[in-house]
Design a protein around this motif. Sequence first.
Motif, short mmCIF file in Angstrom:
data_model
loop_
_atom_site.label_atom_id
_atom_site.label_comp_id
_atom_site.label_asym_id
_atom_site.label_seq_id
_atom_site.Cartn_x
_atom_site.Cartn_y
_atom_site.Cartn_z
N HIS A 133 0.82 -1.21 0.00
CA HIS A 133 0.00 0.00 0.00
C HIS A 133 0.85 1.26 0.00
N CYS A 134 1.93 1.23 -0.79
CA CYS A 134 2.75 2.41 -1.02
C CYS A 134 2.28 3.06 -2.32
N ARG A 135 2.58 4.32 -2.46
CA ARG A 135 2.32 5.00 -3.73
C ARG A 135 3.64 5.02 -4.48
N THR A 136 3.76 4.14 -5.45
CA THR A 136 5.03 3.92 -6.14
C THR A 136 5.09 4.68 -7.46
N ALA A 137 6.23 5.30 -7.69
CA ALA A 137 6.50 5.97 -8.96
C ALA A 137 7.91 5.56 -9.40
N MET A 138 8.14 5.62 -10.71
CA MET A 138 9.46 5.28 -11.23
C MET A 138 10.09 6.51 -11.84
N ALA A 139 11.32 6.74 -11.48
CA ALA A 139 12.06 7.89 -12.01
C ALA A 139 12.38 7.65 -13.48
N PRO A 140 12.25 8.65 -14.31
CA PRO A 140 12.51 8.50 -15.75
C PRO A 140 14.00 8.57 -16.07
N VAL A 141 14.71 7.47 -15.84
CA VAL A 141 16.15 7.47 -16.09
C VAL A 141 16.52 6.80 -17.40
N GLY A 142 15.51 6.42 -18.19
CA GLY A 142 15.80 5.75 -19.46
C GLY A 142 16.51 4.44 -19.18
N PHE A 143 17.61 4.22 -19.87
CA PHE A 143 18.39 3.00 -19.65
C PHE A 143 19.54 3.23 -18.67
N GLY A 144 19.60 4.40 -18.06
CA GLY A 144 20.66 4.68 -17.11
C GLY A 144 22.02 4.91 -17.74
N VAL A 145 22.04 5.29 -19.01
CA VAL A 145 23.32 5.49 -19.70
C VAL A 145 23.49 6.92 -20.19
N ASP A 146 22.60 7.81 -19.77
CA ASP A 146 22.68 9.21 -20.19
C ASP A 146 23.68 9.95 -19.30
N CYS A 147 23.87 11.20 -19.59
CA CYS A 147 24.73 12.08 -18.80
C CYS A 147 24.23 12.09 -17.35
N GLY A 148 25.14 11.95 -16.40
CA GLY A 148 24.77 11.90 -14.99
C GLY A 148 24.02 13.13 -14.52
N GLU A 149 24.43 14.32 -15.01
CA GLU A 149 23.78 15.55 -14.59
C GLU A 149 22.33 15.61 -15.08
N ARG A 150 22.11 15.23 -16.34
CA ARG A 150 20.74 15.22 -16.87
C ARG A 150 19.87 14.19 -16.14
N THR A 151 20.44 13.02 -15.89
CA THR A 151 19.68 11.98 -15.19
C THR A 151 19.33 12.43 -13.78
N THR A 152 20.28 13.05 -13.09
CA THR A 152 20.01 13.56 -11.74
C THR A 152 18.90 14.59 -11.77
N GLY A 153 18.90 15.46 -12.76
CA GLY A 153 17.84 16.46 -12.89
C GLY A 153 16.47 15.81 -13.07
N ARG A 154 16.41 14.77 -13.90
CA ARG A 154 15.12 14.07 -14.11
C ARG A 154 14.66 13.38 -12.84
N VAL A 155 15.58 12.78 -12.12
CA VAL A 155 15.22 12.11 -10.85
C VAL A 155 14.71 13.13 -9.85
N LEU A 156 15.39 14.26 -9.74
CA LEU A 156 14.97 15.30 -8.78
C LEU A 156 13.59 15.86 -9.14
N ARG A 157 13.34 16.05 -10.44
CA ARG A 157 12.01 16.53 -10.85
C ARG A 157 10.92 15.50 -10.54
N ALA A 158 11.22 14.22 -10.77
CA ALA A 158 10.24 13.16 -10.46
C ALA A 158 9.99 13.10 -8.96
N LEU A 159 11.04 13.27 -8.17
CA LEU A 159 10.90 13.26 -6.72
C LEU A 159 10.07 14.45 -6.25
N GLU A 160 10.36 15.62 -6.79
CA GLU A 160 9.61 16.82 -6.42
C GLU A 160 8.13 16.66 -6.79
N GLU A 161 7.85 16.12 -7.97
CA GLU A 161 6.47 15.92 -8.40
C GLU A 161 5.74 14.94 -7.48
#
Length: 142
Positions: free
Chosen positions: A97-125
């Motif tokens: 009974h958790c509210r689960t979301a998945m961070a949009p990291v694609g395949f995890g092979v993108d630029c670390g800075e861009r991936t971190t930004g996407r994770v932070l936006r998903a977390l904030e949302e």
Amino acid sequence: MTTTTDPVDPDLIGIVHHALRRDLGRTLDALSLVAAALHVPLYEEARALRQRQQAHDLVRSLAPPLDAGGVPVLLVGGLLDTPWLLEPLADWFDLLHCRTAMAPVGFGVDCGERTTGRVLRALEELVLDTGRPALIGLCQVL
């Protein structure tokens, strides 16, 4: 015209059901060995899908009777992880009974800075949507 039949013994139904499942399992195991030996096209893919279903069944059977009260959880995959690979873990959190979301990291092979930004936006949302602090689950499937 009304006909009546004797009721079937539920124990007999259970015995027949168990025997059919056992025999079907043996038949499928034998066919699986033959398919592997003959290198049947798409056999490995079909086997992987079967194993995935078994993993889902295992996740469901191991879920503890716990109600997490809708706590938000953000799953962050690692190298070459996809939402499809993380589904068994997401299902487990859903059973809790958790509210689960998945961070949009694609395949995890993108630029670390861009991936971190996407994770932070998903977390904030997720935090804004739920109004609660969220847990972050870092996952590495491969």
